[in-house]
Design a protein around this motif. Structure first.
Motif, short mmCIF file in Angstrom:
data_model
loop_
_atom_site.label_atom_id
_atom_site.label_comp_id
_atom_site.label_asym_id
_atom_site.label_seq_id
_atom_site.Cartn_x
_atom_site.Cartn_y
_atom_site.Cartn_z
N ALA A 153 0.83 -1.20 0.00
CA ALA A 153 0.00 0.00 0.00
C ALA A 153 0.87 1.25 0.00
O ALA A 153 1.98 1.26 0.53
N ARG A 154 0.35 2.33 -0.59
CA ARG A 154 1.02 3.63 -0.58
C ARG A 154 0.46 4.44 0.59
O ARG A 154 -0.43 5.27 0.43
N THR A 155 0.97 4.16 1.77
CA THR A 155 0.48 4.82 2.98
C THR A 155 1.19 6.15 3.20
O THR A 155 2.25 6.42 2.60
N ALA A 156 0.64 6.97 4.09
CA ALA A 156 1.28 8.23 4.43
C ALA A 156 2.65 8.00 5.04
O ALA A 156 3.61 8.72 4.74
N ARG A 157 2.77 6.96 5.86
CA ARG A 157 4.06 6.76 6.53
C ARG A 157 5.14 6.30 5.57
O ARG A 157 6.31 6.67 5.71
N ILE A 158 4.78 5.50 4.55
CA ILE A 158 5.81 5.04 3.61
C ILE A 158 6.21 6.19 2.70
O ILE A 158 7.38 6.31 2.30
N GLU A 159 5.27 7.08 2.37
CA GLU A 159 5.61 8.22 1.54
C GLU A 159 6.45 9.23 2.31
O GLU A 159 7.34 9.88 1.75
N THR A 160 6.21 9.36 3.62
CA THR A 160 7.05 10.23 4.45
C THR A 160 8.47 9.68 4.52
O THR A 160 9.45 10.42 4.40
N LEU A 161 8.59 8.37 4.74
CA LEU A 161 9.90 7.75 4.76
C LEU A 161 10.60 7.92 3.41
O LEU A 161 11.79 8.25 3.36
N ASP A 162 9.86 7.73 2.35
CA ASP A 162 10.41 7.88 1.00
C ASP A 162 10.95 9.30 0.81
O ASP A 162 12.07 9.50 0.32
N GLY A 163 10.18 10.28 1.23
CA GLY A 163 10.63 11.67 1.10
C GLY A 163 11.88 11.95 1.91
O GLY A 163 12.79 12.66 1.46
N ALA A 173 17.19 6.27 -3.13
CA ALA A 173 15.99 5.80 -2.44
C ALA A 173 14.96 5.30 -3.45
O ALA A 173 14.67 5.98 -4.44
N VAL A 174 14.40 4.11 -3.18
CA VAL A 174 13.45 3.49 -4.11
C VAL A 174 12.26 2.95 -3.33
O VAL A 174 12.42 2.09 -2.44
N LEU A 175 11.07 3.43 -3.63
CA LEU A 175 9.84 2.90 -3.05
C LEU A 175 9.35 1.75 -3.92
O LEU A 175 9.02 1.93 -5.10
N ALA A 176 9.33 0.55 -3.36
CA ALA A 176 9.08 -0.66 -4.12
C ALA A 176 7.62 -0.80 -4.53
O ALA A 176 6.71 -0.40 -3.80
N ASP A 177 7.40 -1.41 -5.68
CA ASP A 177 6.05 -1.80 -6.08
C ASP A 177 5.62 -3.08 -5.37
O ASP A 177 4.44 -3.25 -5.04
N ASP A 178 6.56 -3.97 -5.13
CA ASP A 178 6.29 -5.24 -4.45
C ASP A 178 7.51 -5.57 -3.61
O ASP A 178 8.53 -6.05 -4.13
N ILE A 179 7.45 -5.33 -2.31
CA ILE A 179 8.63 -5.48 -1.46
C ILE A 179 9.04 -6.94 -1.33
O ILE A 179 10.23 -7.24 -1.17
N HIS A 180 8.11 -7.86 -1.44
CA HIS A 180 8.48 -9.27 -1.33
C HIS A 180 9.33 -9.71 -2.52
O HIS A 180 10.28 -10.49 -2.37
N VAL A 181 9.02 -9.20 -3.70
CA VAL A 181 9.87 -9.46 -4.87
C VAL A 181 11.25 -8.90 -4.63
O VAL A 181 12.27 -9.55 -4.92
N GLU A 182 11.33 -7.69 -4.08
CA GLU A 182 12.63 -7.07 -3.85
C GLU A 182 13.45 -7.84 -2.81
O GLU A 182 14.67 -7.98 -2.95
N LEU A 183 12.79 -8.31 -1.75
CA LEU A 183 13.50 -9.08 -0.74
C LEU A 183 14.09 -10.36 -1.33
O LEU A 183 15.26 -10.69 -1.09
N TRP A 184 13.29 -11.08 -2.08
CA TRP A 184 13.78 -12.33 -2.66
C TRP A 184 14.77 -12.07 -3.79
O TRP A 184 15.69 -12.88 -4.01
N ARG A 185 14.60 -10.98 -4.49
CA ARG A 185 15.53 -10.66 -5.57
C ARG A 185 16.94 -10.49 -5.01
O ARG A 185 17.90 -11.07 -5.52
N LYS A 186 17.09 -9.69 -3.95
CA LYS A 186 18.42 -9.55 -3.36
C LYS A 186 18.89 -10.86 -2.74
O LYS A 186 20.07 -11.21 -2.82
N PHE A 187 17.97 -11.58 -2.14
CA PHE A 187 18.30 -12.85 -1.49
C PHE A 187 18.99 -13.80 -2.46
O PHE A 187 19.94 -14.50 -2.10
N ALA A 188 18.53 -13.82 -3.71
CA ALA A 188 19.12 -14.70 -4.71
C ALA A 188 20.59 -14.38 -4.92
O ALA A 188 21.43 -15.29 -5.06
#
Length: 308
Positions: A153-163, A173-188
């Motif tokens: 979700a694009r919440t107020a708190r994630i947008e504040t952190l992003d800013g 700084a990169v706000l992910a579209d799917d954080i689970h994909v990003e976690l596993w992508r680096k994991f690989a």
């Protein structure tokens, strides 16, 4: 923004210094000689993206800080559960706990302690470590930090952190579209790079120079991608190929934090890396012999250094 950095090492110290330089209120949670040096002389960052030095409040007791807007949680994966139990003094009604750690299980472990609604996922692409007490050295990597709500979700708190992170020099700084994909992508990538440099005790250049070893590196990446997909994570089809090309171009002298911990007789993140691949493969139809081999080779060392 009022931030507590829990674990002011290579990643946390770097983030804390950059956020402080951007004008944010930052408190550091550290320990031992590193904490003593920060208290005495401040925190110094020596970075390929530009050096900085900051004077920041630092403690090993979160109750001295109190509730904050964000906790940047940057401890080693094997310390996650124990450290999560110490977060309570930092938590207000709306505090977010943002994990910037290696592995794909930390967010779940955090959620078990503080509640899933508080947890934000994160990925750090940076080669940085504590060079000496009070000094964080950033030697390479893009200093890219990717983060997102667990439900994307694009919440107020994630947008504040992003800013806030976008306001920092030396941070991509990169706000992910799917954080689970990003976690596993680096994991690989990190399972291959950490596992192979630690198991061989050699840098990636020597691994690439021997076809059998380089093939094993590639197969670790492929196994992790297959396990991710078997667990419902929609990794792009070209993820393994991209990481292999990335690793092919790495500095031949590149090692990993797992190698550093092994050779310095420190507690190792094996259970958060290759051993975690083996766990996540259970109950799927994916075989992970390369990750099993790395786990078997490193297990005696991980057990020997577990309490250090």
């Amino acid at each position: 923004m009022n931030v507590a950095v829990f674990g002011a090492g290579g990643i946390g110290g770097y983030l804390g210094a950059r956020l402080a330089d951007a004008g944010h209120e930052v408190h550091l949670v550290a320990r031992g000689d590193h904490l003593a040096a920060i208290r005495a002389d401040g925190l110094r960052v020596e970075s390929v993206a530009g050096d900085t030095a900051v004077e920041l409040p630092a403690t090993d007791d979160p109750s001295e800080i109190g509730a904050v807007d964000y906790v940047l949680f940057c401890v080693k994966s094997h310390d996650t559960r124990e450290a999560a139990a110490d977060l309570e003094p930092l938590l207000g009604d709306d505090t977010a706990v943002v994990s910037f750690q290696n592995g794909v299980d930390n967010e779940r472990w955090l959620a078990e302690e503080v509640g899933e609604s508080r947890v934000v996922g994160g990925v750090a692409y940076i080669f940085s470590t504590i060079a000496e007490p009070g000094v964080v050295e950033h030697t390479g990597g893009p200093a890219r930090f990717v983060y997102g709500e667990l439900d994307d979700a694009r919440t107020a708190r994630i947008e504040t952190l992003d800013g806030a992170l976008r306001s920092c020099a030396g941070i991509e700084a990169v706000l992910a579209d799917d954080i689970h994909v990003e976690l596993w992508r680096k994991f690989a990538f990190i399972c291959a790079h950490s596992g192979m440099t630690a198991a061989t005790r050699l840098p990636v250049g020597e691994i690439r120079a021997h076809e059998e070893s380089w093939r094993m590196y590639r197969r670790i990446v492929e196994e992790v991608c297959a396990v991710a997909r078997a667990n419902g994570v929609a990794l792009p089809d070209d993820t393994a190929a991209e990481w292999v090309e990335f690793a092919r171009d790495l500095d031949p002298d590149s090692y990993s934090s797992l190698h550093y911990d092994l050779t310095h007789e420190k507690a190792m993140e094996l259970d958060g890396l290759n051993a975690a691949v083996v766990r996540h493969a259970e109950g799927t139809d994916v075989d992970v012999p390369m990750n099993e081999a790395v786990t078997a080779v490193l297990r005696p060392w991980a057990e020997r250094f577990a309490d250090r």
